[in-house]
Motif scaffolding. Structure first.
Motif, PDB file in Angstrom:
ATOM      1  N   TYR A   1      46.774 -12.537 -30.858  1.00 58.61           N
ATOM      2  CA  TYR A   1      46.536 -11.747 -32.079  1.00 58.61           C
ATOM      3  C   TYR A   1      45.074 -11.887 -32.535  1.00 58.61           C
ATOM      4  O   TYR A   1      44.445 -10.909 -32.952  1.00 58.61           O
ATOM      5  N   PHE A   2      44.526 -13.089 -32.419  1.00 57.32           N
ATOM      6  CA  PHE A   2      43.168 -13.322 -32.915  1.00 57.32           C
ATOM      7  C   PHE A   2      42.073 -13.046 -31.887  1.00 57.32           C
ATOM      8  O   PHE A   2      40.922 -12.808 -32.271  1.00 57.32           O
ATOM      9  N   ILE A   3      42.411 -13.064 -30.595  1.00 54.63           N
ATOM     10  CA  ILE A   3      41.336 -12.902 -29.604  1.00 54.63           C
ATOM     11  C   ILE A   3      41.288 -11.508 -28.963  1.00 54.63           C
ATOM     12  O   ILE A   3      40.237 -11.106 -28.453  1.00 54.63           O
ATOM     13  N   LEU A   4      42.403 -10.768 -28.984  1.00 50.98           N
ATOM     14  CA  LEU A   4      42.397  -9.455 -28.343  1.00 50.98           C
ATOM     15  C   LEU A   4      41.549  -8.471 -29.146  1.00 50.98           C
ATOM     16  O   LEU A   4      41.661  -8.405 -30.374  1.00 50.98           O
ATOM     17  N   PRO A   5      40.726  -7.676 -28.464  1.00 50.21           N
ATOM     18  CA  PRO A   5      39.814  -6.764 -29.171  1.00 50.21           C
ATOM     19  C   PRO A   5      40.418  -5.378 -29.433  1.00 50.21           C
ATOM     20  O   PRO A   5      39.696  -4.381 -29.412  1.00 50.21           O
TER      21      PRO A   5
END
Length: 302
Positions: free
Chosen positions: A238-242
């Protein structure tokens, strides 16, 4: 949003009461499930994919789910290595799959509408390959009769999955910009309206709160493994996917969905003992309740 969840809980409870008062029985649920998976769900998929544009990034969703399924299966072999053979097979079948079409679709539609269904439909494509590939293989391998792996058998199962075939055909038509005739979409739209109430009634029919005390320890171990891993991986992605927020919501919530309903079907097919099939059914019920709470929390706080 709270009102929508109240309606959902009421319909599930109504299905459960129908069973408790012997108006309907679990065997009736088998017929309802066939109607859902072979008629109303494919109709909903056709309507969904006809009305939205599939972004290129969405193609990555089934890939992510498939990779996650493989990783989960490998970790499951280590986590459950000391369990007896048939229980290990049950736990591995339960670990990788997700109940998307039956459980997630009604709730996702209530929260995010048709756009949300598009993302979870692509998630379900990957989940279908995990269920009919990885779960099927492990279930067969750890049965008493041992592995009866036949690649053609797996391909046949994938090919006979009407929802999966509908996903693939509808996705291809959408990507190459071919629309089905209005009359087909209009009829499919009418049929798809029955998917949500039937799915929720079915969840209520299959709810069962009885379980063997001997399974308490493996139940707790499984729940910690499944939801712990799903939450950690889901939050990291959730936090790293662009990608856009709905893509990341789908991954985060999707990895916390209940176990696949087909695990019980496989257990029967591979001649698992009555205790094992009851264990699988119980875990299905428990994960449904846990995932309802999780979706409620996400719907209100994210």
């Amino acid at each position: 949003m709270n009102q929508e969840f109240l309606y959902i809980i009421m319909i599930i409870a109504f299905g459960y009461l129908l069973k408790r008062f012997n108006i309907l029985q679990e065997k009736d649920g088998e017929v309802i499930s066939k109607i859902i998976f072979k008629i109303t769900l494919p109709a909903l998929v056709l309507v969904t994919f006809d009305s939205v544009k599939i972004e290129t990034s969405l193609i990555l969703l089934p890939v992510i789910v498939l990779v996650y399924g493989i990783i989960t299966a490998c970790l499951g072999l280590f986590v459950f290595k000391n369990e007896e053979r048939e229980l290990k097979g049950s736990l591995l079948m339960l670990s990788s799959g997700f109940n998307v079409g039956l459980f997630a679709f009604p709730l996702v539609y209530a929260i995010w509408g048709i756009d949300g269904l598009t993302y979870f439909s692509m998630f379900d494509v990957g989940a279908s390959f995990v269920v009919f590939g990885i779960c099927f293989i492990f279930g067969s391998y750890f049965s008493e009769e041992g592995l009866r792996l036949n690649p053609m058998e797996i391909l046949k199962k994938l090919g006979k999955s009407i929802p999966l075939m509908t996903y693939l055909i509808a996705s291809i038509l959408n990507l190459i910009h071919i629309q089905l005739p209005d009359i087909i979409i209009n009829v499919a739209s009418k049929i798809s309206g029955a998917n949500m109430p039937l799915s929720l009634l079915l969840l209520g029919l299959f709810l069962n709160f009885k379980f063997e005390k001997q399974f308490i320890k493996p139940m707790m171990k499984f729940l910690a493994f499944r939801y712990g891993l799903g939450l950690i991986v889901g939050l990291v992605l959730y936090f790293i996917l662009p990608f856009e927020i709905m893509f990341r919501y789908t991954i985060l919530i999707g990895l916390l969905l209940p176990v696949a309903a087909s695990a019980l079907t496989f257990a029967v097919e591979f001649k698992y003992s009555t205790n094992s099939t009851r264990f699988i059914a119980t875990m299905s019920n428990i994960t449904i309740l846990v995932s309802i709470v999780i979706l409620y929390i996400f719907a209100n706080f994210i």
